[in-house]
Motif scaffolding. Structure first.
Motif, PDB file in Angstrom:
ATOM      1  N   LEU A 190      24.783  33.557  41.312  1.00  0.00           N
ATOM      2  CA  LEU A 190      25.919  34.447  41.553  1.00  0.00           C
ATOM      3  C   LEU A 190      25.581  35.866  41.115  1.00  0.00           C
ATOM      4  CD1 LEU A 190      28.827  34.974  42.406  1.00  0.00           C
ATOM      5  CD2 LEU A 190      29.557  34.187  40.137  1.00  0.00           C
ATOM      6  N   LEU A 191      24.918  36.000  39.992  1.00  0.00           N
ATOM      7  CA  LEU A 191      24.471  37.320  39.539  1.00  0.00           C
ATOM      8  C   LEU A 191      23.585  37.970  40.605  1.00  0.00           C
ATOM      9  CD1 LEU A 191      24.072  39.435  37.178  1.00  0.00           C
ATOM     10  CD2 LEU A 191      22.036  38.120  36.617  1.00  0.00           C
ATOM     11  N   CYS A 192      22.664  37.209  41.149  1.00  0.00           N
ATOM     12  CA  CYS A 192      21.768  37.731  42.194  1.00  0.00           C
ATOM     13  C   CYS A 192      22.544  38.063  43.466  1.00  0.00           C
ATOM     14  CB  CYS A 192      20.667  36.723  42.485  1.00  0.00           C
ATOM     15  SG  CYS A 192      19.568  36.408  41.090  1.00  0.00           S
ATOM     16  N   THR A 193      23.477  37.201  43.850  1.00  0.00           N
ATOM     17  CA  THR A 193      24.276  37.429  45.056  1.00  0.00           C
ATOM     18  C   THR A 193      25.105  38.696  44.922  1.00  0.00           C
ATOM     19  OG1 THR A 193      24.428  35.047  45.425  1.00  0.00           O
ATOM     20  CG2 THR A 193      25.991  36.432  46.623  1.00  0.00           C
ATOM     21  N   LEU A 240      26.238  44.201  46.252  1.00  0.00           N
ATOM     22  CA  LEU A 240      26.573  45.553  45.789  1.00  0.00           C
ATOM     23  C   LEU A 240      25.536  46.564  46.281  1.00  0.00           C
ATOM     24  CD1 LEU A 240      28.474  47.277  44.048  1.00  0.00           C
ATOM     25  CD2 LEU A 240      26.961  46.779  42.107  1.00  0.00           C
ATOM     26  N   LEU A 241      24.278  46.188  46.218  1.00  0.00           N
ATOM     27  CA  LEU A 241      23.219  47.069  46.710  1.00  0.00           C
ATOM     28  C   LEU A 241      23.432  47.395  48.185  1.00  0.00           C
ATOM     29  CD1 LEU A 241      20.481  48.519  46.285  1.00  0.00           C
ATOM     30  CD2 LEU A 241      19.380  46.346  46.903  1.00  0.00           C
ATOM     31  N   ALA A 288      23.125  29.522  48.457  1.00  0.00           N
ATOM     32  CA  ALA A 288      22.559  28.775  47.328  1.00  0.00           C
ATOM     33  C   ALA A 288      23.543  28.729  46.155  1.00  0.00           C
ATOM     34  CB  ALA A 288      21.241  29.405  46.896  1.00  0.00           C
ATOM     35  N   THR A 289      24.238  29.836  45.921  1.00  0.00           N
ATOM     36  CA  THR A 289      25.240  29.888  44.856  1.00  0.00           C
ATOM     37  C   THR A 289      26.354  28.887  45.119  1.00  0.00           C
ATOM     38  OG1 THR A 289      24.793  32.239  44.496  1.00  0.00           O
ATOM     39  CG2 THR A 289      26.860  31.387  43.623  1.00  0.00           C
ATOM     40  N   THR A 290      26.828  28.865  46.357  1.00  0.00           N
ATOM     41  CA  THR A 290      27.883  27.925  46.740  1.00  0.00           C
ATOM     42  C   THR A 290      27.424  26.488  46.507  1.00  0.00           C
ATOM     43  OG1 THR A 290      28.729  29.492  48.374  1.00  0.00           O
ATOM     44  CG2 THR A 290      29.356  27.181  48.652  1.00  0.00           C
ATOM     45  N   VAL A 336      19.068  38.242  52.653  1.00  0.00           N
ATOM     46  CA  VAL A 336      18.825  37.736  51.297  1.00  0.00           C
ATOM     47  C   VAL A 336      20.154  37.448  50.604  1.00  0.00           C
ATOM     48  CG1 VAL A 336      17.951  38.390  49.007  1.00  0.00           C
ATOM     49  CG2 VAL A 336      16.553  38.816  51.053  1.00  0.00           C
ATOM     50  N   THR A 337      21.127  38.336  50.782  1.00  0.00           N
ATOM     51  CA  THR A 337      22.442  38.157  50.157  1.00  0.00           C
ATOM     52  C   THR A 337      23.139  36.904  50.680  1.00  0.00           C
ATOM     53  OG1 THR A 337      22.651  40.556  49.904  1.00  0.00           O
ATOM     54  CG2 THR A 337      24.673  39.268  49.696  1.00  0.00           C
TER      55      THR A 337
END
Length: 173
Positions: A122-125, A130-131, A83-85, A76-77
């Motif tokens: 980016l927040l989600c990534t 971090l998780l 997707a962020t990129t 998922v990360t």
């Protein structure tokens, strides 16, 4: 109305916004584009470093030791990082495709939207990265709380404070 006379007299012409800058719509679009690209450059650098790191993790010996849950978080990360990129590189591609078509104001709007989506991704990534890292590093039940605290910090810095400042310091026209 003769725009040359009004501009020469220091008054805004029909193309000029009177927001203190005395710039035409084209000048405003150019300025906003430059500002947006500078903002994207800052975010892109961090995303590219993080995404590059994420791509290498699968090739480390410890990857095979990850639990199914941690592998799912990793996948998922990586998908979120990809997707962020895409969203943060999107404005550059958008500009290149529409360059010279005299639609810069509209290009700025769409590029700004892509950038905002990129920030949310980016927040989600960062959250999932971090998780995963904290789960692997600590195996502690406090991990979700630590991640939630960091997410709250991101939300405060990235969205809440700017929204508050916008509301507090923006005057109604």
């Amino acid at each position: 109305m003769d725009t040359s006379n009004s501009k020469a007299a220091g008054r805004p012409g029909p193309e000029t916004r009177d927001d203190g800058r005395r710039e035409t719509e084209s000048e405003r679009a150019d300025r906003r584009w430059t500002e947006l690209i500078q903002e994207v450059r800052v975010a892109q650098t961090g995303v590219q470093i993080l995404f590059g790191f994420l791509l290498t993790v699968v090739f480390t010996p410890r990857f095979t030791e990850l639990s199914d849950t941690d592998r799912t978080i990793y996948i998922v990360t990586v998908l979120l990082g990809s997707a962020t990129t895409g969203a943060l590189i999107g404005p550059v591609s958008f500009h290149r495709v529409v360059s010279g078509r005299k639609i810069k104001p509209q290009a700025v709007v769409w590029a700004s939207r892509l950038t905002f989506v990129g920030l949310i991704l980016l927040l989600c990534t960062l959250t999932t990265a971090l998780l995963l890292i904290l789960r692997v590093a600590t195996h502690d039940s406090v991990v979700p709380w630590l991640v939630a605290g960091v997410v709250a910090w991101y939300l405060l810095c990235w969205f809440v404070l700017p929204a508050w400042a916008r509301h507090r310091y923006t005057t109604a026209d």
